[in-house]
Design a protein around this motif. Structure first.
Motif, PDB file in Angstrom:
ATOM      1  N   ALA A   1      54.702  57.693  39.459  1.00 51.42           N
ATOM      2  CA  ALA A   1      55.674  58.088  40.762  1.00 51.42           C
ATOM      3  C   ALA A   1      57.051  58.311  40.594  1.00 51.42           C
ATOM      4  O   ALA A   1      57.614  59.214  41.384  1.00 51.42           O
ATOM      5  N   SER A   2      57.848  57.591  39.890  1.00 50.89           N
ATOM      6  CA  SER A   2      59.239  57.282  39.791  1.00 50.89           C
ATOM      7  C   SER A   2      59.656  58.192  38.486  1.00 50.89           C
ATOM      8  O   SER A   2      60.926  58.350  38.405  1.00 50.89           O
ATOM      9  N   LEU A   3      58.936  59.238  37.979  1.00 50.47           N
ATOM     10  CA  LEU A   3      59.066  59.755  36.945  1.00 50.47           C
ATOM     11  C   LEU A   3      59.981  61.185  37.241  1.00 50.47           C
ATOM     12  O   LEU A   3      60.830  61.876  36.202  1.00 50.47           O
TER      13      LEU A   3
ATOM     14  N   GLN B   1      51.958  65.408  33.962  1.00 51.48           N
ATOM     15  CA  GLN B   1      50.567  64.997  33.005  1.00 51.48           C
ATOM     16  C   GLN B   1      50.434  63.633  32.904  1.00 51.48           C
ATOM     17  O   GLN B   1      49.150  63.048  33.269  1.00 51.48           O
ATOM     18  N   THR B   2      51.353  62.760  33.208  1.00 57.82           N
ATOM     19  CA  THR B   2      51.196  61.330  33.353  1.00 57.82           C
ATOM     20  C   THR B   2      50.590  61.013  34.579  1.00 57.82           C
ATOM     21  O   THR B   2      49.859  60.358  34.569  1.00 57.82           O
TER      22      THR B   2
ATOM     23  N   GLN C   1      43.331  60.341  36.994  1.00 61.90           N
ATOM     24  CA  GLN C   1      41.998  60.386  36.154  1.00 61.90           C
ATOM     25  C   GLN C   1      41.519  58.928  35.721  1.00 61.90           C
ATOM     26  O   GLN C   1      40.274  58.381  35.738  1.00 61.90           O
ATOM     27  N   LEU C   2      42.601  57.979  35.374  1.00 67.06           N
ATOM     28  CA  LEU C   2      42.291  56.553  34.840  1.00 67.06           C
ATOM     29  C   LEU C   2      41.553  55.818  36.190  1.00 67.06           C
ATOM     30  O   LEU C   2      40.950  55.143  36.034  1.00 67.06           O
TER      31      LEU C   2
END
Length: 76
Positions: free
Chosen positions: A39-41, A49-50, A56-57
């Protein structure tokens, strides 16, 4: 013999519930860290994508835990 078998089933069910709870804790704790870090990216394709991969994980972990909790011993 019947009471002994019933006691064993109760012990097995308790162990199964404990395993599901442990599995939940062991998988969800690092997943929470991943979700917070993702969330902090910020913005951008790699960040999206992350976040999608983490989502998904999370879904897969939820299904694994739900399946572990739902499984019952089969008569054999």
């Amino acid at each position: 013999a019947f009471n002994s078998m019933a006691d064993q089933v109760v012990r097995l069910l308790a162990a199964e519930r404990e395993l599901a709870a442990d599995l939940s804790h062991r998988l969800r704790t690092p997943l929470t860290v991943l979700r917070l870090n993702a969330a902090s990216l910020g913005d951008g394709p790699a960040a999206e994508q992350t976040r999608a991969a983490v989502a998904q994980l999370e879904g897969e972990v939820d299904r694994i835990i739900r399946t572990a909790r739902e499984q019952r011993p089969h008569p054999g």
